[in-house]
Design a protein around this motif. Structure first.
Motif, short mmCIF file in Angstrom:
data_model
loop_
_atom_site.label_atom_id
_atom_site.label_comp_id
_atom_site.label_asym_id
_atom_site.label_seq_id
_atom_site.Cartn_x
_atom_site.Cartn_y
_atom_site.Cartn_z
N VAL A 241 7.44 41.64 75.56
CA VAL A 241 7.21 43.18 75.02
C VAL A 241 5.80 43.77 74.54
O VAL A 241 4.96 44.54 74.56
CB VAL A 241 8.72 43.37 74.48
N ILE A 243 2.62 42.52 75.58
CA ILE A 243 1.89 42.61 76.34
C ILE A 243 2.20 44.38 77.03
O ILE A 243 1.42 44.39 77.23
CB ILE A 243 1.98 41.39 77.61
N GLY A 244 3.05 44.10 77.94
CA GLY A 244 3.71 45.77 78.12
C GLY A 244 3.56 47.14 76.83
O GLY A 244 2.77 47.36 77.78
N ALA A 245 3.29 46.47 75.91
CA ALA A 245 3.44 47.84 74.83
C ALA A 245 2.28 48.21 74.57
O ALA A 245 1.24 49.33 75.50
CB ALA A 245 3.91 47.46 73.55
N LEU A 246 0.70 46.32 74.87
CA LEU A 246 -0.60 46.86 74.59
C LEU A 246 -1.09 47.34 76.46
O LEU A 246 -1.79 48.36 76.61
CB LEU A 246 -1.37 45.68 75.11
N ALA A 247 -0.50 47.12 77.25
CA ALA A 247 -0.50 47.80 78.60
C ALA A 247 -0.63 49.35 79.22
O ALA A 247 -0.80 50.05 78.89
CB ALA A 247 -0.09 46.62 79.96
N THR A 248 0.52 49.77 78.14
CA THR A 248 1.43 51.51 77.96
C THR A 248 0.18 51.85 76.73
O THR A 248 -0.64 52.55 77.25
CB THR A 248 2.81 50.65 77.85
N SER A 249 -0.02 51.09 76.23
CA SER A 249 -1.05 52.17 75.39
C SER A 249 -2.92 52.44 75.93
O SER A 249 -2.86 52.98 75.57
CB SER A 249 -1.72 51.02 73.43
N LEU A 250 -3.01 50.73 76.06
CA LEU A 250 -4.53 50.72 77.29
C LEU A 250 -4.37 52.30 78.40
O LEU A 250 -4.99 53.18 78.23
CB LEU A 250 -5.25 50.14 77.82
N ARG A 251 -3.06 52.86 79.28
CA ARG A 251 -3.37 53.47 79.88
C ARG A 251 -2.75 54.74 79.78
O ARG A 251 -3.10 55.57 79.97
CB ARG A 251 -1.23 53.15 81.15
N ILE A 252 -2.05 54.89 78.06
CA ILE A 252 -2.42 56.48 77.64
C ILE A 252 -3.65 57.12 76.94
O ILE A 252 -4.12 57.71 77.42
CB ILE A 252 -1.08 56.51 76.69
N LEU A 254 -6.89 55.69 77.79
CA LEU A 254 -7.41 55.61 78.62
C LEU A 254 -7.01 56.73 79.50
O LEU A 254 -7.86 56.75 80.66
CB LEU A 254 -8.21 54.44 79.49
N LEU A 256 -5.28 57.35 81.87
CA LEU A 256 -4.57 55.90 83.85
C LEU A 256 -3.30 56.81 83.67
O LEU A 256 -3.02 57.06 84.75
CB LEU A 256 -4.63 54.78 83.68
N GLU A 257 -2.50 56.89 82.71
CA GLU A 257 -0.99 57.12 83.17
C GLU A 257 -1.16 58.66 83.50
O GLU A 257 -1.85 59.83 82.89
CB GLU A 257 -0.42 57.56 81.14
N ARG A 258 0.08 58.79 84.19
CA ARG A 258 0.19 60.60 84.74
C ARG A 258 0.14 61.33 83.65
O ARG A 258 1.17 60.77 82.64
CB ARG A 258 1.33 60.70 86.14
N ILE B 19 -5.95 43.93 82.32
CA ILE B 19 -5.23 44.79 82.20
C ILE B 19 -6.27 46.04 83.02
O ILE B 19 -5.48 46.39 83.94
CB ILE B 19 -3.84 45.59 81.11
N ILE B 68 5.79 55.42 71.79
CA ILE B 68 5.93 54.87 73.40
C ILE B 68 6.62 53.81 74.04
O ILE B 68 7.31 54.78 75.22
CB ILE B 68 4.30 52.94 73.21
N TYR B 203 9.31 47.26 80.35
CA TYR B 203 7.70 47.82 80.22
C TYR B 203 7.31 48.36 81.85
O TYR B 203 6.33 48.90 82.46
CB TYR B 203 6.39 48.36 79.85
N THR B 214 -1.17 52.83 89.82
CA THR B 214 -1.40 52.63 88.28
C THR B 214 -0.62 51.76 87.59
O THR B 214 -1.05 51.02 87.03
CB THR B 214 -2.08 54.13 88.02
N SER B 218 -0.93 47.72 86.34
CA SER B 218 -1.30 47.33 84.84
C SER B 218 -0.27 46.31 85.09
O SER B 218 0.24 45.15 84.40
CB SER B 218 -0.62 49.02 84.20
N GLN B 222 -0.50 42.61 82.98
CA GLN B 222 0.45 42.58 82.47
C GLN B 222 0.77 41.10 82.48
O GLN B 222 0.68 40.20 81.85
CB GLN B 222 1.60 42.89 81.77
#
Lengths: 266, 279
Positions: A241, A243-252, A254, A256-258, B19, B68, B203, B214, B218, B222
């Protein structure tokens, strides 16, 4: 500048913040549509960069600024911006909520009685809650306590107590032996429950609590399941969880998220 | 104030680079494979069942703030809304944060518009119930019982209300799909729901549902990071077993000189993590 203000200065600060905030929102509405997403991306990146740098930059190891770097003094004021923005969002939310329910009443839709109750409840809770801060009349405070502590908290506690009954019905379904997994759940839950209560511990009380034999005492079996089977599994889930949060935070961060979930990519 | 230690700096920056690299590779055309996630493939089944039964679908984004976890939940719920909109099916979304109402309205109405069924969307179905945990749970339970919902999708941050909601939906025979990063609530969902998304699958959901490069990149990132973490754990365990606590000393305040130190009281990995003893 970043210290609590009082009196006329406080009101001037509030007025100034409202004027500046309103001005910024007005200017944002004038930004052409094609520039809005890059603007949001830039602001998001800068805001994230501040917190990232504050966390990663080395800190002083001695002196008055021990444990701080040059960005640390700005951490609280910048974090307060989140609260201010949430305040604006809350205002939009309350406006949206009230307008939907006023429309229900005006158009005489089905269930409009609930809309009346909701609007009345907003007024009944908000007015005394705010007023009691400025009026020392104990009756006002008493009225607030009756509806909040007397009614609301009691209803909350009642609802929480219902969980106990749902646990029983859910556990009954889960513990019916239909598969190997259900059997494992049943056995481990049975052992852990026995290990937590004195009657369970009494069953194996005759076994000495030392040497190899101690492994057969029910409380030690329960403890082994909790710390050697359950805890590693929970930690593994939490790693994933995190690592998932880290990846989602990075996408937001930078961008990169839509943009708005399911429209085109930035 | 908490600040990064040297090991945290190296690890976090390294993980972030892994990532972002995978995201860029995916954006350049590399298409990774994602294994089947049963809970997410059940979305169409659940929506189809709701259409057949002529009953609405209830969704929830949990008790979190605008963070998030909640935004991820909204992304999944928006996908569900898109599938439901294709059939002109009604979606009910009760929320516990008044500030979240316009955000949810925008996301769900966009999903209906993109499916070509803006007429099927009603702002009346994005309902603010209460910011209070059990008032929200009571409100959702009431909606489930009154509307006799055919399916529920419970995603987001949940606490003790998870079982109240899931059991009520179970009572009306709804097919249930749930997912939460709250490890304490996963067991409740497992016993009460038909499909549960566990851990980081939460996630991975948007990548699985949208197949957007994208997010898929990601997801691969992960997995690479997870492999690195597992590698560090295995390496640390082997080295510690041979009396070389190199990896342990990298991460924990309580440095070990020998293997015997590990077995002293307060020295186990789980206790150190629980006590926040990480460097």
């Amino acid at each position: 500048m970043f210290v609590p203000q009082t009196g006329i200065t406080l009101w001037l600060f509030i007025l100034g913040a409202l004027v500046v905030g309103g001005g910024v929102f007005f200017v944002l509405t004038l930004v052409p549509t094609r520039f809005r997403k890059p603007l949001i991306a830039a602001v998001t990146f800068l805001a994230g960069l501040f917190f990232a740098l504050e966390f990663f930059l080395p800190v002083a190891t001695e002196g008055e600024t021990k444990g701080q770097n040059f960005l640390t003094p700005f951490l609280k004021p910048v974090s307060a911006w989140t609260t201010i923005l949430q305040g604006f969002a809350l205002g939009i939310g309350v406006y949206s909520l009230v307008s939907v329910h006023l429309r229900n009443i005006a158009r005489k839709r089905e269930g409009r009685g609930f809309s009346v109750v909701l609007l009345a409840a907003i007024v009944a809770m908000a007015v005394p809650a705010i007023w009691k801060e400025y009026n020392p009349d104990p009756r006002l405070k008493g009225f607030y306590e009756i509806i909040y502590d007397g009614a609301f908290n009691s209803l909350n506690a009642t609802m929480y107590s219902v969980v106990a009954f749902y646990i029983v019905s859910a556990a009954y379904r889960a513990f019916r032996i239909r598969s190997r997994e259900a059997t494992l759940i049943l056995i481990s839950a049975f052992l852990i429950m026995l290990g937590q209560v004195t009657i369970g511990q009494a069953i194996t009380n005759g076994i000495p609590n030392e040497g190899f034999a101690r492994n057969f005492r029910i409380e030690n079996i329960a403890n082994w399941i909790l710390t050697r089977v359950n805890s590693p599994a929970v930690l593994a889930i939490e790693f994933g969880v995190g690592i998932g949060a880290l990846a989602t935070s990075l996408r937001i961060w930078l961008s990169l998220e839509r943009g708005s979930y399911f429209d085109e990519e930035l | 104030m908490e600040h990064a230690t040297t090991s945290a700096r190296i690890i976090l920056i390294l993980f972030s680079v892994i990532i972002v690299t995978q995201v860029i590779r995916a954006q350049r055309g590399q298409r990774p494979f994602i294994r089947r996630i049963p809970g997410l493939t059940a979305i169409e089944e659940a929506v189809g069942r709701a259409v057949e039964m002529g009953r609405p679908i209830l969704t929830s984004v949990g008790m979190g703030g605008i963070d998030i976890i909640t935004l991820q939940a909204l992304a999944i719920v928006t996908h569900v809304a898109g599938v439901a909109a294709r059939f002109g099916q009604r979606i009910i979304l009760p929320v516990r944060n008044a500030a979240f109402v316009p955000i949810a309205e925008d996301a769900i109405s966009t999903a209906y518009n993109q499916a070509g069924r803006p007429d099927a969307f009603s702002e009346q179905d994005i309902i603010f119930l209460s910011g209070e945990q059990f008032a929200y749970a009571a409100g959702v339970s009431g909606l489930i019982q009154r509307e006799k919902v055919a399916a529920t999708f419970l995603f987001g941050q949940f606490f003790a209300e998870s079982l109240i909601i899931a059991e009520n939906a179970n009572q009306v025979g709804a097919i249930q799909v749930a997912g939460t990063p709250s490890t304490t609530q996963i067991p409740f969902f497992i016993v009460a729901c038909d499909y549960v998304i566990i851990g980081d699958e939460y996630y991975a959901a948007t990548a699985y549902l949208t197949r957007q490069p994208t997010i898929m990149g990601s997801l691969v990132g992960q997995d690479r990071v997870k492999m690195a973490v597992i590698g560090l754990i295995v390496l640390g365990a082997i080295l510690l077993s041979f009396g070389m606590p190199v990896v342990w000393n990298l991460f924990f305040d309580k440095e070990l000189a020998t293997l015997a130190d590990y077995f002293k009281p307060q020295g186990t990995l789980i206790q150190s993590l629980g006590a926040g003893g990480g460097k």
